[in-house]
Design a protein around this motif. Structure first.
Motif, PDB file in Angstrom:
ATOM      1  N   VAL A 173       8.375  39.509  10.771  1.00  0.00           N
ATOM      2  CA  VAL A 173       9.038  38.229  10.521  1.00  0.00           C
ATOM      3  C   VAL A 173       8.510  37.673   9.194  1.00  0.00           C
ATOM      4  O   VAL A 173       7.295  37.641   8.972  1.00  0.00           O
ATOM      5  CB  VAL A 173       8.786  37.239  11.668  1.00  0.00           C
ATOM      6  N   LEU A 223      14.138  32.384   6.715  1.00  0.00           N
ATOM      7  CA  LEU A 223      13.512  33.306   7.662  1.00  0.00           C
ATOM      8  C   LEU A 223      14.241  34.643   7.636  1.00  0.00           C
ATOM      9  O   LEU A 223      15.479  34.701   7.581  1.00  0.00           O
ATOM     10  CB  LEU A 223      13.545  32.721   9.075  1.00  0.00           C
ATOM     11  N   ILE A 277      10.895  30.711  16.225  1.00  0.00           N
ATOM     12  CA  ILE A 277      10.007  30.758  15.068  1.00  0.00           C
ATOM     13  C   ILE A 277       9.818  29.338  14.518  1.00  0.00           C
ATOM     14  O   ILE A 277      10.801  28.590  14.365  1.00  0.00           O
ATOM     15  CB  ILE A 277      10.593  31.656  13.964  1.00  0.00           C
ATOM     16  N   LEU A 332       3.398  30.328   9.396  1.00  0.00           N
ATOM     17  CA  LEU A 332       4.461  30.922  10.234  1.00  0.00           C
ATOM     18  C   LEU A 332       3.935  31.166  11.650  1.00  0.00           C
ATOM     19  O   LEU A 332       2.869  31.765  11.835  1.00  0.00           O
ATOM     20  CB  LEU A 332       4.927  32.237   9.607  1.00  0.00           C
ATOM     21  N   THR A 333       4.700  30.737  12.664  1.00  0.00           N
ATOM     22  CA  THR A 333       4.334  30.953  14.066  1.00  0.00           C
ATOM     23  C   THR A 333       5.549  31.497  14.820  1.00  0.00           C
ATOM     24  O   THR A 333       6.625  30.895  14.803  1.00  0.00           O
ATOM     25  CB  THR A 333       3.881  29.655  14.747  1.00  0.00           C
ATOM     26  N   VAL A 334       5.364  32.685  15.475  1.00  0.00           N
ATOM     27  CA  VAL A 334       6.418  33.244  16.344  1.00  0.00           C
ATOM     28  C   VAL A 334       6.021  32.937  17.782  1.00  0.00           C
ATOM     29  O   VAL A 334       5.045  33.497  18.313  1.00  0.00           O
ATOM     30  CB  VAL A 334       6.589  34.761  16.130  1.00  0.00           C
ATOM     31  N   THR A 366       7.847  27.008  11.291  1.00  0.00           N
ATOM     32  CA  THR A 366       7.120  26.989  10.027  1.00  0.00           C
ATOM     33  C   THR A 366       6.679  25.546   9.733  1.00  0.00           C
ATOM     34  O   THR A 366       7.280  24.591  10.246  1.00  0.00           O
ATOM     35  CB  THR A 366       7.990  27.498   8.867  1.00  0.00           C
TER      36      THR A 366
END
Length: 415
Positions: free
Chosen positions: A113, A76, A68, A48-50, A70
């Motif tokens: 998140v 999400l 966001i 996961l990357t915000v 993935t």
């Protein structure tokens, strides 16, 4: 191979029994594990990357891009730490990229998140940031512009939820000195003050203004001018003098070393002493004042624009009327046992005297001690040597004296 299982990747590793059916990994050890197309086993959480918003940053826009990513298809969710009752709110169904603008609350924001893949594997990322879209508002500043002060307390009233700092700038020029105020609260209708020793500026005009800062913005108040005045006014009482005045009008001649907000006096000899105003916004006073007969004790009080006050007192007497003799005793041609009395009105009585003229024309004078002061008073002299005048027809009169005048009664006769 078991056609019941579908592999969504190029290859899937699955543990199987000797019969070729999937089983638990811990039963497999390192044996009988085959690469089997068609397996659905997945034990890894999505990555996961915000991308936005960036954590621990401050933003001055209410609507921010929530972006966001993935590495696999996942649902999400968003959890608001400031409103935990709502729990995780779903943002999207299965996706690998979510990107939408979202409105956030003013101030500190804290979220979690969550990404959840098809096999229930979850990944979490914590996200904290600040939102500051409103400039501080300064509502009021004290002391007021062009006021006179003794030189200590400065106050600012403001609205700011994300307060970072309040500063006071002051001096002969407003930017000569800067000091940060401590312990200032945040919020609406907030107030912060500082107490300074400005005695070094006594008698001078200084300028000042406040700066209120939040996370992003700062705002300055208007520049104010004030006069530092820590010295009381000086009263030069030229008149009245501490003397006896032969009339009821007395000149007030008062000089001050500075303009004062008001000049008053109190006559402590009045039945109900109270402050009487002489002038406002003045530096001198020169007028006559009328007073009743008698003694007067006055205090003059001057107050300047900074609230400093000074006073001076004086005592004097006004005497503009002759004594008034109402009645004498004994009555004319009446017999007397030697007692004589007089009824009179006199506010500034000095003495009372009795004069007896015997039948051969000799004058005999007697002082009458202890006579009272005031209106409708009586004074008596007892036993003025009656044997001296036994059997005589004598004439007599009283003399009543004040500070400036004497009044003689009519001549009476007694036997």
């Amino acid at each position: 191979q078991n056609p019941t299982y579908v592999c969504e990747h190029d290859q899937c590793i699955v543990c199987v029994t000797d019969g070729g059916f999937p089983t638990l990994p811990q039963r497999c050890g390192n044996q009988n594990c085959n690469i089997l197309n068609g397996s659905g086993a997945d034990f890894e959480a999505p990555h996961l990357t915000v991308n936005s918003p960036i954590g621990n940053q401050t933003y001055n826009e209410a609507a921010l891009l929530l972006d966001i990513l993935t590495d696999e298809s996942a649902k999400l969710y968003l959890f608001d730490n400031s409103n935990s009752r709502k729990g995780f709110v779903q943002l999207s169904d299965y996706t690998t990229h979510y990107s939408r603008y979202r409105r956030f609350a003013e101030g500190f924001n804290s979220f979690i998140v969550k990404a959840k893949d098809r096999k229930g594997n979850e990944a979490l990322q914590y996200l904290d940031f600040w939102l500051d879209t409103q400039e501080p508002t300064i509502e009021e500043v004290l002391p007021e512009d062009n006021s006179y002060v003794t030189g200590t307390v400065f106050t600012v009233f403001y609205d700011e939820e994300n307060l970072q700092q309040v500063q006071l700038h002051y001096g002969i020029n407003a930017n000569d000195h800067t000091i940060a105020l401590s312990g200032c609260p945040r919020g609406d209708e907030a107030m912060c003050s500082i107490d300074l020793d400005l005695s070094s500026f006594n008698g001078q005009v200084i300028q000042f203004y406040f700066t209120v800062s939040d996370l992003v913005n700062h705002i300055n108040s208007d520049i104010f001018s004030i006069t530092i005045d820590e010295s009381p006014p000086v009263i030069d009482l030229v008149s009245p003098d501490p003397i006896d005045y032969g009339n009821n009008k007395v000149m007030f001649d008062i000089q001050l070393n500075e303009q004062v907000i008001d000049l008053i006096y109190i006559n402590w000899g009045d039945s109900k002493p109270k402050a009487k105003k002489l002038c406002k916004d003045c530096s001198s006073y020169n007028k006559e004042k009328s007073f009743k007969e008698g003694n007067h004790s006055l205090t003059f009080i001057a107050t300047d624009y900074a609230g400093n006050s000074a006073n001076v007192s004086v005592h004097f007497t006004t005497d503009s009327k002759k004594p008034s003799i109402k009645k004498i005793n004994p009555k004319n041609n009446a017999y007397s046992n030697g007692d004589f009395s007089v009824e009179y009105t006199e506010m500034n009585l000095q003495d009372v005297a009795l004069t007896i003229i015997d039948q051969i024309g000799v004058y005999h004078e007697y002082d009458v001690p202890g006579c009272p002061i005031g209106e409708n008073q009586q004074c008596k002299i007892v036993s003025t040597s009656p044997s001296t005048y036994e059997g005589q027809t004598v004439s007599y009169y009283f003399t009543v004296s004040d500070l400036f005048f004497s009044q003689t009664s009519k001549i009476g006769k007694g036997i």
